[in-house]
Design a protein around this motif. Structure first.
Motif, mmCIF file in Angstrom:
data_model
loop_
_atom_site.group_PDB
_atom_site.id
_atom_site.type_symbol
_atom_site.label_atom_id
_atom_site.label_comp_id
_atom_site.label_asym_id
_atom_site.label_seq_id
_atom_site.Cartn_x
_atom_site.Cartn_y
_atom_site.Cartn_z
ATOM 1 N N LYS A 130 -56.342 -67.666 47.517
ATOM 2 C CA LYS A 130 -57.633 -67.900 46.875
ATOM 3 C C LYS A 130 -57.629 -69.236 46.133
ATOM 4 C CE LYS A 130 -58.312 -62.935 46.033
ATOM 5 N NZ LYS A 130 -58.403 -61.873 44.997
ATOM 6 N N HIS A 131 -58.747 -69.555 45.532
ATOM 7 C CA HIS A 131 -58.843 -70.743 44.681
ATOM 8 C C HIS A 131 -57.799 -70.635 43.567
ATOM 9 C CE1 HIS A 131 -60.393 -73.521 41.661
ATOM 10 N NE2 HIS A 131 -61.106 -74.087 42.631
ATOM 11 N N ASP A 133 -57.858 -71.127 40.525
ATOM 12 C CA ASP A 133 -58.349 -70.487 39.294
ATOM 13 C C ASP A 133 -58.356 -68.962 39.404
ATOM 14 O OD1 ASP A 133 -58.732 -72.993 38.272
ATOM 15 O OD2 ASP A 133 -60.909 -73.003 38.567
ATOM 16 N N GLU A 134 -58.285 -68.445 40.626
ATOM 17 C CA GLU A 134 -58.302 -66.996 40.842
ATOM 18 C C GLU A 134 -56.910 -66.421 41.059
ATOM 19 O OE1 GLU A 134 -61.585 -65.582 43.501
ATOM 20 O OE2 GLU A 134 -61.712 -67.717 43.954
ATOM 21 N N ALA A 136 -53.440 -65.004 40.258
ATOM 22 C CA ALA A 136 -52.918 -64.325 39.066
ATOM 23 C C ALA A 136 -51.465 -63.897 39.222
ATOM 24 C CB ALA A 136 -53.778 -63.097 38.775
ATOM 25 N N ASP A 141 -53.550 -62.209 45.473
ATOM 26 C CA ASP A 141 -53.867 -63.639 45.491
ATOM 27 C C ASP A 141 -54.168 -64.118 46.910
ATOM 28 O OD1 ASP A 141 -53.376 -63.700 42.793
ATOM 29 O OD2 ASP A 141 -51.407 -64.670 42.958
#
Length: 251
Positions: A130-131, A133-134, A136, A141
Motif C-alpha cells: 500500500k501507500h 502512509d498506510e 503499519a 500492508d
C-alpha cells in the motif's frame, strides 16, 4: 516436521478408489498449509480420490509412491528440496502425474532450485504494498484490491470457463514466468509513484503447463484459507485438481 501419511478411502467401502491424490504440505507456516489443504479434502473424497498426506517433499524420492500418484496438491512455501526429491517430482510429472497448487505453496517453493522453477513455470517475485502512509508493519500492508481478468484462452479453458473477471483484497502476486505457460487469467500491477517501476505490469494469476505426459496448474491467489474460500478461487483450484489428474492416455 514430517507428517505421517494418512491414506483415506471410501468410508462406505462400497467401491474401489481409482484415483490417488498426494497432498504435500509444509514450509512457511504463514500460509497455513495444513488448514488450507484441509479445505480440499472433502472435495477430493467426494470425487473418489484415495488421499495420502505428507508433511515434506521427501515422498517425491519414493519412486513407487510417485508411480501410483495421479495428482499432487502441493502447499510448501519456501523451504528446500533435495536433489533426489526434485528428480523424483520431475520424473513423475513427465510420466503423467498431475501437479497443482496455489499461491506461495507452489509459486514460491524451493527458491534455490532452478529446475523446480522451470518445472512449474513461475516464481513469486513480490507483492507490492500500500501507500507508505498506510503501511503499519502488518501482513495486511500487502493486501491490495485488484482485479483478476480472464484471458481469451481462459474463457474457453475447463479450469476457468464461465468464471467472470473478479476482484480480491489480498496479496497481488508479481510472478516471473516463461512462454511455455498457457495463461488463463492475469492481473495488472499499477505504477504508483512510491514504487520504482514506471508503467503498469501484467502478471499471470492462473496458468497451465504441459510437462512430458503430465499437466501442471498454478493459481496465485490463496494467501489464507479465507482467500481460498472465495467462490471463484475455490472453483479454480478444484477444477485445476481435476484437470491435471493423470488421464488414461498418460498411464
Amino acid at each position: 516436521m514430517v507428517e505421517a501419511s494418512r491414506p483415506r478411502r471410501d468410508p462406505k467401502g462400497s467401491k474401489s478408489v481409482s484415483k490417488r491424490a498426494l497432498i504435500v504440505r509444509g514450509g512457511w507456516e504463514g500460509h497455513k498449509p495444513v488448514e488450507s489443504t484441509d479445505l480440499f479434502i472433502p472435495f477430493l473424497e467426494a470425487q473418489g480420490y484415495d488421499i495420502r498426506i505428507e508433511g515434506s517433499p521427501a515422498v517425491y524420492a519414493d519412486a513407487g509412491a510417485m508411480t501410483e500418484t495421479d495428482v499432487i496438491v502441493q502447499s510448501v512455501t519456501m523451504s528446500t528440496i533435495e536433489r533426489a526429491e526434485l528428480e523424483g517430482l520431475r520424473a513423475a510429472v513427465a510420466a503423467g502425474t498431475g501437479l497443482t497448487g496455489w499461491h506461495g505453496g507452489i509459486a514460491d517453493s524451493f527458491r534455490a532450485s532452478s529446475d523446480y522453477l522451470q518445472l512449474v513455470g513461475g516464481q513469486f517475485a513480490t507483492h507490492p504494498s500500500k501507500h507508505p502512509d498506510e503501511v503499519a508493519g502488518a501482513a495486511s500492508d500487502n493486501f491490495l484490491r485488484y482485479t483478476v481478468e480472464m484471458t481469451d484462452v481462459g474463457r474457453e479453458h475447463p479450469i476457468t470457463h464461465g468464471i467472470p473477471d473478479f476482484e480480491l483484497q489480498t496479496e497481488q502476486y508479481w510472478v516471473l514466468t516463461d512462454d511455455l505457460n498457457d495463461v488463463l487469467a492475469t492481473t495488472t500491477h499499477p505504477a504508483p509513484p512510491w514504487h520504482p517501476w514506471h508503467r503498469p505490469v501484467v502478471s499471470p494469476v492462473v496458468w497451465t503447463r504441459h510437462w512430458g505426459r503430465g499437466r501442471i496448474a498454478v493459481a496465485t491467489p490463496g494467501h489464507s484459507p479465507e482467500v481460498l474460500q472465495n467462490e471463484h478461487v475455490r472453483t479454480i483450484v478444484e477444477r485445476g485438481i481435476l484437470w491435471v489428474t493423470r488421464t488414461a492416455s498418460a498411464s
